[in-house]
Design a protein around this motif. Sequence first.
Motif, mmCIF file in Angstrom:
data_model
loop_
_atom_site.group_PDB
_atom_site.id
_atom_site.type_symbol
_atom_site.label_atom_id
_atom_site.label_comp_id
_atom_site.label_asym_id
_atom_site.label_seq_id
_atom_site.Cartn_x
_atom_site.Cartn_y
_atom_site.Cartn_z
ATOM 1 N N MET A 1 -3.544 2.747 -9.612
ATOM 2 C CA MET A 1 -2.927 4.143 -9.347
ATOM 3 C C MET A 1 -4.296 4.960 -9.608
ATOM 4 O O MET A 1 -5.065 4.759 -10.429
ATOM 5 N N SER A 2 -4.404 5.875 -8.711
ATOM 6 C CA SER A 2 -5.833 6.902 -8.971
ATOM 7 C C SER A 2 -5.447 8.490 -8.821
ATOM 8 O O SER A 2 -4.442 8.752 -8.093
ATOM 9 N N ASP B 1 1.008 -1.249 -0.016
ATOM 10 C CA ASP B 1 -0.049 0.000 0.085
ATOM 11 C C ASP B 1 0.966 1.076 -0.010
ATOM 12 O O ASP B 1 1.422 1.557 1.058
ATOM 13 N N PHE B 2 0.939 1.891 -1.092
ATOM 14 C CA PHE B 2 2.127 2.896 -1.361
ATOM 15 C C PHE B 2 1.483 4.317 -1.178
ATOM 16 O O PHE B 2 0.514 4.504 -2.182
ATOM 17 N N GLY B 3 1.651 4.767 -0.208
ATOM 18 C CA GLY B 3 1.011 6.052 0.229
ATOM 19 C C GLY B 3 -0.286 5.711 1.001
ATOM 20 O O GLY B 3 -1.496 6.184 0.380
ATOM 21 N N CYS B 4 -0.285 4.935 2.054
ATOM 22 C CA CYS B 4 -1.546 4.348 2.655
ATOM 23 C C CYS B 4 -2.347 5.340 3.511
ATOM 24 O O CYS B 4 -3.657 5.040 3.664
ATOM 25 N N GLY B 5 -2.085 6.662 3.804
ATOM 26 C CA GLY B 5 -2.793 7.656 4.438
ATOM 27 C C GLY B 5 -3.228 6.952 5.705
ATOM 28 O O GLY B 5 -2.385 6.558 6.609
ATOM 29 N N ALA C 1 -4.513 7.378 -4.849
ATOM 30 C CA ALA C 1 -4.412 9.160 -4.278
ATOM 31 C C ALA C 1 -3.243 9.359 -3.770
ATOM 32 O O ALA C 1 -3.321 10.045 -2.995
ATOM 33 N N SER C 2 -2.255 8.720 -4.146
ATOM 34 C CA SER C 2 -0.742 9.053 -3.936
ATOM 35 C C SER C 2 0.291 9.542 -4.752
ATOM 36 O O SER C 2 0.620 10.734 -4.425
ATOM 37 N N LEU C 3 -0.077 8.987 -5.894
ATOM 38 C CA LEU C 3 0.883 9.477 -6.823
ATOM 39 C C LEU C 3 0.525 11.034 -7.606
ATOM 40 O O LEU C 3 1.348 11.635 -8.250
ATOM 41 N N LEU C 4 -0.743 11.405 -7.094
ATOM 42 C CA LEU C 4 -1.245 12.591 -7.703
ATOM 43 C C LEU C 4 -0.056 13.691 -7.138
ATOM 44 O O LEU C 4 -0.556 14.790 -7.368
ATOM 45 N N HIS C 5 0.263 13.586 -6.046
ATOM 46 C CA HIS C 5 1.175 14.599 -5.322
ATOM 47 C C HIS C 5 2.520 14.502 -6.046
ATOM 48 O O HIS C 5 3.328 15.526 -5.405
ATOM 49 N N VAL C 6 2.778 13.837 -6.801
ATOM 50 C CA VAL C 6 4.328 13.606 -7.512
ATOM 51 C C VAL C 6 4.115 14.484 -8.705
ATOM 52 O O VAL C 6 3.104 14.525 -9.593
ATOM 53 N N GLU C 7 5.196 15.330 -9.002
ATOM 54 C CA GLU C 7 5.039 16.187 -10.064
ATOM 55 C C GLU C 7 5.075 15.368 -11.401
ATOM 56 O O GLU C 7 5.382 14.426 -11.698
ATOM 57 N N LYS C 8 4.258 15.754 -12.370
ATOM 58 C CA LYS C 8 4.060 15.150 -13.475
ATOM 59 C C LYS C 8 5.271 14.541 -14.243
ATOM 60 O O LYS C 8 5.517 13.543 -14.892
#
Length: 199
Positions: free
Chosen positions: A138-139, A48-52, A109-116
């Motif tokens: 990914m979402s 769980d990558f960026g599990c919040g 909803a974790s990779l959405l904070h990585v720059e494009k």
Amino acid sequence: MNNSERDKTLEYYETNTVEFYESTVIADLTILHDKFLEQVPVGGRILDFGCGSGRDTKVFLDRGYQVDAIDGSAELSKLASQYTGIQVRCMDFFDLDAINTYNGIWACASLLHVEKQRIPDIISKLRDALVTGGVLYMSFKYGDFNEFRDERHFTDLNEELAEELLSKINGIETVDIWQSYDVRRGKDVHWLNVMVRKV
């Protein structure tokens, strides 16, 4: 995203930990969980990558999977550890160094904070962490925004942008790309979901 924006994004989660935890831990993502787990062997190993809040980690554990969980926020990692009963590691996403380890990686909803421009690099790291045939979910919020908003950096994607980014990464094939809507109460958010497989 510069270092200042990255620090501010992390600071948001460190200072809004309880509010974020309480608003997300109760969200019912059963439909997404089922779609992901259809691709993962029963009892397989999941990251769980960026599990919040640890919401999804607990679901996967309760359904009999072996689960590792990480998050970038120290405070969220503490709460998620308490909630799930496993040790959630606090680490920078780009420090992941697992190789051929996981049957599935859940990046909700974790990779959405990585720059494009860095997303292909992080997806490549996640690909390397999968066993052959393993899947990555990914979402992203739906759209083409790639800036700072609501005290955090967001990279939004639509189908065209997602396919463009995925085309830059070797060793994966697209399983599915689909849209969905936020299940959290009072949240009118449109999501893009992406699932790929390591080949």
